[in-house]
Design a protein around this motif. Structure first.
Motif, short mmCIF file in Angstrom:
data_model
loop_
_atom_site.label_atom_id
_atom_site.label_comp_id
_atom_site.label_asym_id
_atom_site.label_seq_id
_atom_site.Cartn_x
_atom_site.Cartn_y
_atom_site.Cartn_z
N GLN A 138 41.36 36.80 49.75
CA GLN A 138 41.94 35.51 49.41
C GLN A 138 42.68 35.56 48.08
O GLN A 138 43.70 34.90 47.91
CB GLN A 138 40.85 34.44 49.31
N GLU A 139 42.16 36.33 47.13
CA GLU A 139 42.75 36.36 45.80
C GLU A 139 43.74 37.50 45.59
O GLU A 139 44.23 37.70 44.49
CB GLU A 139 41.63 36.44 44.75
N GLY A 140 44.02 38.25 46.64
CA GLY A 140 45.02 39.30 46.56
C GLY A 140 44.60 40.53 45.77
O GLY A 140 45.44 41.22 45.20
N ARG A 197 39.24 41.45 37.97
CA ARG A 197 39.17 40.51 39.09
C ARG A 197 37.97 40.81 40.01
O ARG A 197 37.30 39.89 40.47
CB ARG A 197 40.46 40.53 39.89
N MET A 198 37.72 42.09 40.26
CA MET A 198 36.59 42.45 41.12
C MET A 198 35.27 42.09 40.44
O MET A 198 34.34 41.60 41.11
CB MET A 198 36.60 43.95 41.45
N ASN A 199 35.17 42.28 39.14
CA ASN A 199 33.95 41.88 38.43
C ASN A 199 33.75 40.37 38.51
O ASN A 199 32.62 39.90 38.69
CB ASN A 199 34.00 42.33 36.97
N SER A 200 34.82 39.63 38.39
CA SER A 200 34.73 38.18 38.51
C SER A 200 34.27 37.78 39.91
O SER A 200 33.39 36.92 40.06
CB SER A 200 36.09 37.54 38.21
N ILE A 201 34.83 38.41 40.90
CA ILE A 201 34.45 38.11 42.29
C ILE A 201 32.99 38.46 42.52
O ILE A 201 32.23 37.68 43.08
CB ILE A 201 35.37 38.87 43.28
N ARG A 202 32.58 39.64 42.08
CA ARG A 202 31.20 40.08 42.28
C ARG A 202 30.21 39.14 41.59
O ARG A 202 29.16 38.82 42.15
CB ARG A 202 31.01 41.52 41.79
N MET A 258 34.45 40.91 50.20
CA MET A 258 35.67 41.25 50.93
C MET A 258 36.54 40.01 51.17
O MET A 258 37.76 40.06 51.01
CB MET A 258 35.32 41.92 52.26
N GLN A 259 35.92 38.89 51.53
CA GLN A 259 36.68 37.66 51.78
C GLN A 259 37.34 37.15 50.51
O GLN A 259 38.52 36.78 50.53
CB GLN A 259 35.76 36.58 52.35
#
Length: 119
Positions: free
Chosen positions: A81-83, A99-104, A76-77
């Motif tokens: 932060q990355e919009g 982007r979500m896959n990268s974050i995860r 979530m953070q």
């Protein structure tokens, strides 16, 4: 706690009647399974100490809860932060998924390093 040991006859042998203490039924989950694999492969003494003292399941369930909470909070953070928002999801789903896959993936590495792979 009773210290009297009872035995049952099995053929020519008297075997003690042993029972394990009650275990809770919390799920171990993916994080607990990773922790178990890590302990079993790299910290065998700790793994077998927890196993023989009937504390392994509790330890793995606690690790799973802690890791899940950290994972969810960090995802979530990072997304904030990355919009990476619901508006982006509605506008461009493929970009949102990428982007979500990268974050995860990044958060998964952080959780592994901080919780799973620590002795």
């Amino acid at each position: 706690m009773s210290t009297e040991i009872t035995y049952s006859r099995q053929g020519d042998y008297n075997l003690p009647n042993l029972t394990l203490p009650e275990q809770d039924d919390r799920e171990i989950g993916i994080w607990g399974a990773r922790r178990r694999r890590f302990l079993k492969n790299h910290h065998r003494i700790l793994y077998y100490n927890l196993l023989t003292s009937c504390k392994l399941h509790d330890h793995l369930a606690d690790i799973n809860v802690e890791a899940t909470e950290l994972f969810d909070r960090l995802v979530m953070q990072f997304a904030k932060q990355e919009g990476v928002t619901e508006q982006l999801k509605a506008k461009d789903q493929m970009l949102w998924v990428a982007r979500m896959n990268s974050i995860r993936n990044r958060v998964e590495e952080i959780v592994d390093h901080e919780i799973i792979y620590t002795a």
